[in-house]
Motif scaffolding. Sequence first.
Motif, PDB file in Angstrom:
ATOM      1  N   HIS A  33      -2.636 -11.129 -22.846  1.00  0.00           N
ATOM      2  CA  HIS A  33      -2.595  -9.664 -22.767  1.00  0.00           C
ATOM      3  C   HIS A  33      -2.894  -9.154 -21.355  1.00  0.00           C
ATOM      4  O   HIS A  33      -3.335  -8.020 -21.190  1.00  0.00           O
ATOM      5  CB  HIS A  33      -3.597  -9.057 -23.752  1.00  0.00           C
ATOM      6  CG  HIS A  33      -3.368  -9.493 -25.168  1.00  0.00           C
ATOM      7  ND1 HIS A  33      -2.328  -9.018 -25.929  1.00  0.00           N
ATOM      8  CD2 HIS A  33      -4.034 -10.380 -25.937  1.00  0.00           C
ATOM      9  CE1 HIS A  33      -2.366  -9.583 -27.126  1.00  0.00           C
ATOM     10  NE2 HIS A  33      -3.395 -10.411 -27.161  1.00  0.00           N
ATOM     11  N   LEU A  34      -2.667  -9.996 -20.345  1.00  0.00           N
ATOM     12  CA  LEU A  34      -2.861  -9.551 -18.967  1.00  0.00           C
ATOM     13  C   LEU A  34      -1.704  -8.611 -18.617  1.00  0.00           C
ATOM     14  O   LEU A  34      -0.550  -8.872 -18.942  1.00  0.00           O
ATOM     15  CB  LEU A  34      -2.918 -10.744 -18.017  1.00  0.00           C
ATOM     16  CG  LEU A  34      -4.078 -11.714 -18.301  1.00  0.00           C
ATOM     17  CD1 LEU A  34      -4.012 -12.911 -17.358  1.00  0.00           C
ATOM     18  CD2 LEU A  34      -5.424 -11.015 -18.181  1.00  0.00           C
ATOM     19  N   ILE A  35      -2.040  -7.510 -17.941  1.00  0.00           N
ATOM     20  CA  ILE A  35      -1.078  -6.422 -17.749  1.00  0.00           C
ATOM     21  C   ILE A  35      -0.188  -6.658 -16.536  1.00  0.00           C
ATOM     22  O   ILE A  35      -0.673  -6.937 -15.430  1.00  0.00           O
ATOM     23  CB  ILE A  35      -1.826  -5.080 -17.617  1.00  0.00           C
ATOM     24  CG1 ILE A  35      -2.647  -4.833 -18.895  1.00  0.00           C
ATOM     25  CG2 ILE A  35      -0.856  -3.936 -17.369  1.00  0.00           C
ATOM     26  CD1 ILE A  35      -3.559  -3.634 -18.811  1.00  0.00           C
ATOM     27  N   ALA A  36       1.116  -6.547 -16.761  1.00  0.00           N
ATOM     28  CA  ALA A  36       2.082  -6.713 -15.672  1.00  0.00           C
ATOM     29  C   ALA A  36       1.965  -5.550 -14.693  1.00  0.00           C
ATOM     30  O   ALA A  36       1.573  -4.442 -15.055  1.00  0.00           O
ATOM     31  CB  ALA A  36       3.497  -6.789 -16.240  1.00  0.00           C
ATOM     32  N   GLY A  37       2.323  -5.822 -13.443  1.00  0.00           N
ATOM     33  CA  GLY A  37       2.276  -4.773 -12.430  1.00  0.00           C
ATOM     34  C   GLY A  37       2.067  -5.376 -11.058  1.00  0.00           C
ATOM     35  O   GLY A  37       1.982  -6.601 -10.896  1.00  0.00           O
ATOM     36  N   THR A  38       1.986  -4.537 -10.061  1.00  0.00           N
ATOM     37  CA  THR A  38       1.724  -4.981  -8.697  1.00  0.00           C
ATOM     38  C   THR A  38       0.282  -4.654  -8.353  1.00  0.00           C
ATOM     39  O   THR A  38      -0.124  -3.492  -8.383  1.00  0.00           O
ATOM     40  CB  THR A  38       2.675  -4.300  -7.697  1.00  0.00           C
ATOM     41  OG1 THR A  38       4.029  -4.606  -8.069  1.00  0.00           O
ATOM     42  CG2 THR A  38       2.436  -4.798  -6.282  1.00  0.00           C
TER      43      THR A  38
END
Length: 336
Positions: A80-85
Motif C-alpha cells: 500500500h505504498l503510495i505512487a508519486g514523485t
Amino acid sequence: MKQLKNLSRYLWILILAILLVLVIVLLWNIYAPISSEEMLLKINMGDTAATIAEKLEQNGIIRSKFLFRTLASMRGTDKHLIAGTYTLGGKHNLLQTLKMLEEGNVTAVRVTIPEGFSLYQTLHRLERSGLASYEDLYKAATNPEFVFQLTGFKVKSLEGFLYPDTYAFDPDVTVQEILSTMTRNFFDTLKKAKIDPYAIDNFYDILILASIVEKESNYPEERQLVAGVIYNRLKAGMKLASCPTVNYILEQQGIKKKVLSFEDTRIPSPYNTYINYGLPPTPICNPSLSSIMAALNPAQTDYYYFVSDRDGRNDFSRTAEEHLAKTKKYRRKEWE
C-alpha cells in the motif's frame, strides 16, 4: 556437574550477548539517520516494496533493502505504498523514509552546492537530484543568449555565476528556473555586500581571479594574500602556474588528481596557466563571496609564490629560491 553448569551459564550469556548485539544493529538500521543527497524518486503504480527498496538502497537513502521490506510487511503497508514523485534523502532514518511513502508526502527538492563547485560539478549534482538531465542543464547554461539574459555579460557560460548555496526547488521546476534562481542568488549576494558588478569595468576578470583564489585556498583569512600573489604575478608578466586551472581541464575528462604530473602541466588548453600567460578564459568554479571580496581587495605584499603546507594552509614566499626550499620541505614531510 559444576563445570557443566558454568558452561551452560556462559553459553546463555553468549547467546544473550549475541541477541543484544543483533537488537542494537537492528535498531541502529531502523532509527539511525543516514546522510545522503536529496533527490527526486519516482514510485510507479504497481511498484512493490521490494522494487522500491532496491531503488532506495541503490541511491544510498536506506542501508538495508531487506529490513525495509520486512518493516513494511510488519506494518502491513508493503502493498500500500503510495505512487508519486518524492523528495527523499537528506538526513532521515529508515522508518521516516517508509512513513513518507506510506503517507504520500511530496516536498521540495533541496540541493546543496558547495563553495568552489565548478559548472560541471554543479550540473551533475543537480542531475543526481532528479530535477533535470545534465545535457539539458548544460545546453541552457552555455547558451550565450540565455547567459546574457541572466547575467548581462556577453560570456560563454554561467560558470562563476551559479552561487554556492542550499536551494529548495519544486519537483516540476524547469531548467531555466533552476539556473535563474541560482544566478539571481549570485547577484543578490553581491548586492547585499554592496558590490555593483556593472560599475566595475573588469568585473568578469575579477570573477575569474576569484575562482582561482577559491580553489587555491580553503581558509578565508588567507584569500586576500592569495589574491595579492596572483595580482603581483600578473603585473610582473609571470605565468600563474596554478594547479587548479589544470585540474579544471582534467575534471572535464573525469580525472581527479591530488598531485599533478609534469605531463599534466603541459596539456594544451587556454585554461592551462602553466603554459599560458594571464587569466584563463572563464572562471574555473563558482566562488564564494569571501573569494570575490578578496579578488576586489587583494593584500598589498611583495609575495610572488605560495605552497600548501601539511595542514592545507598556504606558505607565502617572496623569491623563487625561498619558494623552492619550502616546496622541498613540505614534500619531504609528506614522504615521512
